[in-house]
Write a protein that holds these residues in place. Sequence first.
Motif, short mmCIF file in Angstrom:
data_model
loop_
_atom_site.label_atom_id
_atom_site.label_comp_id
_atom_site.label_asym_id
_atom_site.label_seq_id
_atom_site.Cartn_x
_atom_site.Cartn_y
_atom_site.Cartn_z
N ARG A 195 0.84 -1.21 0.00
CA ARG A 195 0.00 0.00 0.00
C ARG A 195 0.86 1.25 0.00
O ARG A 195 0.59 2.21 -0.73
N VAL A 196 1.92 1.26 0.80
CA VAL A 196 2.82 2.41 0.84
C VAL A 196 3.52 2.58 -0.50
O VAL A 196 3.58 3.69 -1.04
N ALA A 197 4.02 1.50 -1.07
CA ALA A 197 4.73 1.59 -2.35
C ALA A 197 3.82 2.06 -3.47
O ALA A 197 4.20 2.92 -4.28
N CYS A 198 2.60 1.54 -3.52
CA CYS A 198 1.66 1.94 -4.57
C CYS A 198 1.24 3.40 -4.42
O CYS A 198 1.16 4.14 -5.40
N THR A 199 1.00 3.83 -3.19
CA THR A 199 0.59 5.21 -2.95
C THR A 199 1.73 6.17 -3.28
O THR A 199 1.51 7.22 -3.89
N ALA A 200 2.96 5.81 -2.92
CA ALA A 200 4.11 6.66 -3.25
C ALA A 200 4.30 6.74 -4.76
O ALA A 200 4.57 7.82 -5.31
#
Length: 121
Positions: free
Chosen positions: A79-84
Amino acid sequence: MRQPEPRNAIDELRDFLSFAVPLRSAEMLYNLRQWGHSRDQAVNWLRGEAQRAGVSVGTSGDVLQFTDGRPRTGRAQVRVACTAGDLASGVAAASLLAQLQGERGVIALGDYYGVADDRPC
């Protein structure tokens, strides 16, 4: 031995964007040239990319700023990687849209993204 305290989340995002946005902009430009889009088609596609990124960041942007200090794994890490990645895509699309509309670029989190020049945007 204790781990050092994490840096400010905004500083981390700014560092990430300083690398990711130019790379994503170059990829978007390459794709637009390969697809042979007209100016109107390019504007529509870039607008769609910026809007999609805005929805993603609006929905999950809190994961980029707030952490309890523990490493993220599994779904939280994805989730963090996709949002970034979506944040970088949105800033890149906004920058390219601004350039298509005669502006020099955009400012995101206090940093400038766009045509490199000494003149202010």
